[in-house]
Design an enzyme around this catalytic site. Structure first.
Site, PDB file in Angstrom:
ATOM      1  N   ASN A 211     -14.129   6.825  12.017  1.00 31.90           N
ATOM      2  CA  ASN A 211     -12.940   5.935  12.641  1.00 31.90           C
ATOM      3  C   ASN A 211     -11.909   7.205  12.693  1.00 31.90           C
ATOM      4  O   ASN A 211     -11.813   8.386  12.100  1.00 31.90           O
ATOM      5  CB  ASN A 211     -12.501   4.898  11.850  1.00 31.90           C
ATOM      6  CG  ASN A 211     -12.132   5.156  10.211  1.00 31.90           C
ATOM      7  OD1 ASN A 211     -11.482   5.969   9.853  1.00 31.90           O
ATOM      8  ND2 ASN A 211     -13.209   4.623   9.600  1.00 31.90           N
ATOM      9  N   PRO A 306     -21.917  -1.106   1.489  1.00 31.54           N
ATOM     10  CA  PRO A 306     -21.397  -2.103   0.416  1.00 31.54           C
ATOM     11  C   PRO A 306     -19.986  -1.991   0.486  1.00 31.54           C
ATOM     12  O   PRO A 306     -19.179  -1.215   1.102  1.00 31.54           O
ATOM     13  CB  PRO A 306     -21.750  -0.996  -0.773  1.00 31.54           C
ATOM     14  CG  PRO A 306     -22.137   0.273  -0.067  1.00 31.54           C
ATOM     15  CD  PRO A 306     -22.531   0.024   1.097  1.00 31.54           C
ATOM     16  N   VAL A 309     -14.140  -1.864  -2.567  1.00 31.09           N
ATOM     17  CA  VAL A 309     -13.031  -2.500  -3.401  1.00 31.09           C
ATOM     18  C   VAL A 309     -13.497  -3.913  -3.896  1.00 31.09           C
ATOM     19  O   VAL A 309     -13.248  -4.056  -4.977  1.00 31.09           O
ATOM     20  CB  VAL A 309     -11.685  -2.556  -2.397  1.00 31.09           C
ATOM     21  CG1 VAL A 309     -11.893  -3.632  -1.428  1.00 31.09           C
ATOM     22  CG2 VAL A 309     -10.479  -2.859  -3.354  1.00 31.09           C
TER      23      VAL A 309
HETATM   24  O1  PMT Z   1      -5.809   7.775   6.913  1.00 30.90           O
HETATM   25  P1  PMT Z   1      -4.486   7.427   7.959  1.00 30.90           P
HETATM   26  O2  PMT Z   1      -4.467   8.121   8.980  1.00 30.90           O
HETATM   27  O3  PMT Z   1      -3.112   7.816   7.207  1.00 30.90           O
HETATM   28  O4  PMT Z   1      -4.558   5.978   8.141  1.00 30.90           O
HETATM   29  C1  PMT Z   1      -3.968   5.075   7.013  1.00 30.90           C
HETATM   30  C2  PMT Z   1      -4.921   3.634   7.158  1.00 30.90           C
HETATM   31  C3  PMT Z   1      -4.535   2.885   8.553  1.00 30.90           C
HETATM   32  C4  PMT Z   1      -6.359   3.884   6.986  1.00 30.90           C
HETATM   33  C5  PMT Z   1      -4.735   2.893   5.844  1.00 30.90           C
HETATM   34  O5  PMT Z   1      -3.138   2.634   5.965  1.00 30.90           O
HETATM   35  C6  PMT Z   1      -5.278   1.629   5.715  1.00 30.90           C
HETATM   36  O6  PMT Z   1      -5.004   0.558   6.535  1.00 30.90           O
HETATM   37  N1  PMT Z   1      -6.497   1.555   5.101  1.00 30.90           N
HETATM   38  C7  PMT Z   1      -7.514   0.550   5.278  1.00 30.90           C
HETATM   39  C8  PMT Z   1      -8.409   0.585   6.543  1.00 30.90           C
HETATM   40  C9  PMT Z   1      -9.554  -0.340   6.346  1.00 30.90           C
HETATM   41  O7  PMT Z   1     -10.468  -0.314   6.358  1.00 30.90           O
HETATM   42  O8  PMT Z   1      -9.005  -1.737   6.111  1.00 30.90           O
HETATM   43  P2  PMT Z   1      -9.925  -2.931   6.304  1.00 30.90           P
HETATM   44  O9  PMT Z   1      -9.153  -4.271   6.446  1.00 30.90           O
HETATM   45  O10 PMT Z   1     -11.223  -2.891   7.130  1.00 30.90           O
HETATM   46  O11 PMT Z   1     -10.542  -3.118   4.649  1.00 30.90           O
HETATM   47  C10 PMT Z   1      -9.977  -3.776   3.684  1.00 30.90           C
HETATM   48  C11 PMT Z   1      -9.976  -3.278   2.264  1.00 30.90           C
HETATM   49  O12 PMT Z   1     -11.325  -3.019   2.152  1.00 30.90           O
HETATM   50  C12 PMT Z   1      -9.558  -1.649   2.260  1.00 30.90           C
HETATM   51  O13 PMT Z   1      -8.865  -1.654   1.088  1.00 30.90           O
HETATM   52  C13 PMT Z   1     -10.698  -0.863   2.718  1.00 30.90           C
HETATM   53  O14 PMT Z   1     -10.602   0.545   1.692  1.00 30.90           O
HETATM   54  C14 PMT Z   1     -11.697  -1.811   1.690  1.00 30.90           C
HETATM   55  N2  PMT Z   1     -13.156  -1.709   1.981  1.00 30.90           N
HETATM   56  C15 PMT Z   1     -13.604  -1.864   3.354  1.00 30.90           C
HETATM   57  C16 PMT Z   1     -14.965  -1.833   3.737  1.00 30.90           C
HETATM   58  C17 PMT Z   1     -15.661  -1.499   2.834  1.00 30.90           C
HETATM   59  N3  PMT Z   1     -16.868  -1.266   2.936  1.00 30.90           N
HETATM   60  N4  PMT Z   1     -15.269  -1.083   1.560  1.00 30.90           N
HETATM   61  C18 PMT Z   1     -13.944  -1.056   1.182  1.00 30.90           C
HETATM   62  O15 PMT Z   1     -13.615  -1.044   0.055  1.00 30.90           O
END
Ligand code: PMT
Length: 403
Positions: A211, A306, A309
């Site tokens: 991504n 997996p 978080v």
């Molecule tokens: O890196 P940059 O270009 O500065 O951009 C920053 C960002 C937009 C990536 C950052 O601010 C952000 O929003 N990060 C989370 C991105 C994400 O994947 O969000 P999510 O809503 O899909 O996931 C929710 C949470 O679960 C997040 O804390 C993610 O790290 C975590 N996760 C998700 C999937 C997975 N398999 N394992 C995880 O730990």
């Protein structure tokens, strides 16, 4: 208790027998997390070589006021502006007199005049010189100036055989006195693990699913946490960024690598911040050879990765866990759902619907949500938001997670 983490300390060494102790002082300041640069007077170089202090500090030693080469690198005004603190140890009777008179006749006294940073002075001289009226008057003048602090001298047997006040304080005592001049950070002593950047999920030896995460937000958080006094480990996917000063970095590629690295760090983690954009799925199979172009249409079987978080939040020992939610619609509602579903303590809702915020941008727009409330933050540079977020997180961090 204050702290020197990431503080820029300029150490001025003048010409006394105690100058040899400045080598140990450089080490003590660095151990406390400070960046150290050294200025030596001509006299100091008779007692210890610039090379020793250069090797220990990792920076060139500055000594001449009118040195063209040095001025082209870091000139005296830059040095004066660079410093968060000027420590003069040892400060001889002659140096005290020149400081008190406001002289600018060598690099050290010039920088002392030119810097807005506080000044910590560790005097060292013969006990008779220490008791002399002139020295007492110079000290009274210096002590009356705002931003000037004295450390020592100590009492004991002197190099010349005299006994009395005049020995330079021990380096550990001077380093502690320097630390106490700074506020202790909001996360002082807290061990923080931050995930950042994208993950890459291999399809074959040359292709992957990923991504647009640049890592900027996670790296800015690591910087802000380190500025707040935390011991920070950044677990980063492939990005093109320099590691912030004082931050420990572990590079990973896939979601599984990132999970493995985080699980290894779990025992020494008080606060976990998941900022990485982890791929939710990976190819069911990784082909050993490059996939050949074939039929007009092709499909790809994916399996769930997996959830890093959620795994950390469900395990033991459990740190204080902060997640992100990258959303393009109903941002707060979806974030609140993730807060509960992943059993997080706090979540940062990130509106990624515009190209100017979220992925691969310099700015961001976020809100902080916790079970009992929420705080919306105005759009700002990621570096600015990171400091605000770290301040909020520090406010919510329970005392049990502080060492
Ligand atoms: O890196 P940059 O270009 O500065 O951009 C920053 C960002 C937009 C990536 C950052 O601010 C952000 O929003 N990060 C989370 C991105 C994400 O994947 O969000 P999510 O809503 O899909 O996931 C929710 C949470 O679960 C997040 O804390 C993610 O790290 C975590 N996760 C998700 C999937 C997975 N398999 N394992 C995880 O730990």
């Amino acid at each position: 208790m204050g702290n020197l983490f990431n503080r820029k300390v300029l150490l001025g060494v003048s010409g006394g027998i105690a100058a040899y102790k400045s080598a140990e002082l450089v080490r003590q300041l660095q151990d406390a997390g400070a960046q150290v640069r050294v200025i030596m007077t001509r006299g100091a170089q008779e007692f210890i070589t610039p090379l020793t202090l250069q090797a220990l500090s990792g920076n060139p030693v500055h000594s001449a006021l009118l040195d063209e080469e040095a001025e082209m690198g870091m000139g005296h005004i830059e040095l004066a502006r660079w410093a968060d603190l000027l420590v003069i140890a040892p400060a001889t009777a002659d140096l005290l007199s020149r400081l008190a008179a406001g002289r600018a006749d060598d690099l050290l006294t010039t920088v002392a005049l030119a810097t807005p940073a506080p000044l910590l002075i560790a005097p060292a001289m013969n006990q008779q010189m220490w008791r002399a009226d002139a020295t007492a008057q110079n000290l009274a003048t210096l002590s009356a100036r705002p931003g000037v602090t004295l450390c020592g001298p100590a009492e004991g047997v002197q190099a010349c055989g005299d006994v009395g006040l005049g020995r330079m304080e021990e380096p550990a005592t001077i380093a502690r006195a320097a630390a106490e001049l700074f506020e202790s950070g909001a996360l002082a002593g807290v061990r923080v693990v931050i995930t950042a950047g994208p993950t890459r999920e291999a399809l074959d030896p040359v292709r992957y699913i990923s991504n647009h995460s640049s890592g900027k937000m996670g790296f800015a958080l690591a910087r802000a946490a380190a500025d707040a006094g935390a011991a920070v480990t950044l677990v980063s996917g492939p990005v093109n960024l320099d590691t912030p000063a004082g931050v420990n970095r572990v590079d990973v590629v896939s979601a599984q690598n990132m999970l493995d690295a985080c699980l290894e760090l779990r025992d020494s983690c008080d606060l976990f911040i998941a900022c990485a954009a982890v791929a939710d799925y990976r190819p069911a199979e990784v082909q050993a050879d490059k996939i050949k172009k074939g039929a007009e249409h092709s499909s790809l079987a994916l399996v769930r990765n997996p959830d890093i978080v959620a795994t950390i939040a469900a395990g033991e020992p459990r740190p204080f866990v902060v997640g992100f939610a990258a959303e393009t619609q109903d941002v707060l509602a979806y974030a609140r759902d993730k807060l509960a579903r992943k059993n997080l303590d706090l979540i940062i809702a990130n509106d990624v619907s515009s190209a100017e915020t979220g992925f691969n941008s310099d700015d961001n727009e976020v809100a902080l949500l916790w079970p009992g409330g929420e705080q919306l933050l105005a759009r700002a540079a990621k570096s600015v938001l990171a400091h605000q977020l770290i301040a909020y997180i520090a406010e919510h961090l329970p005392a049990t997670k502080r060492n």
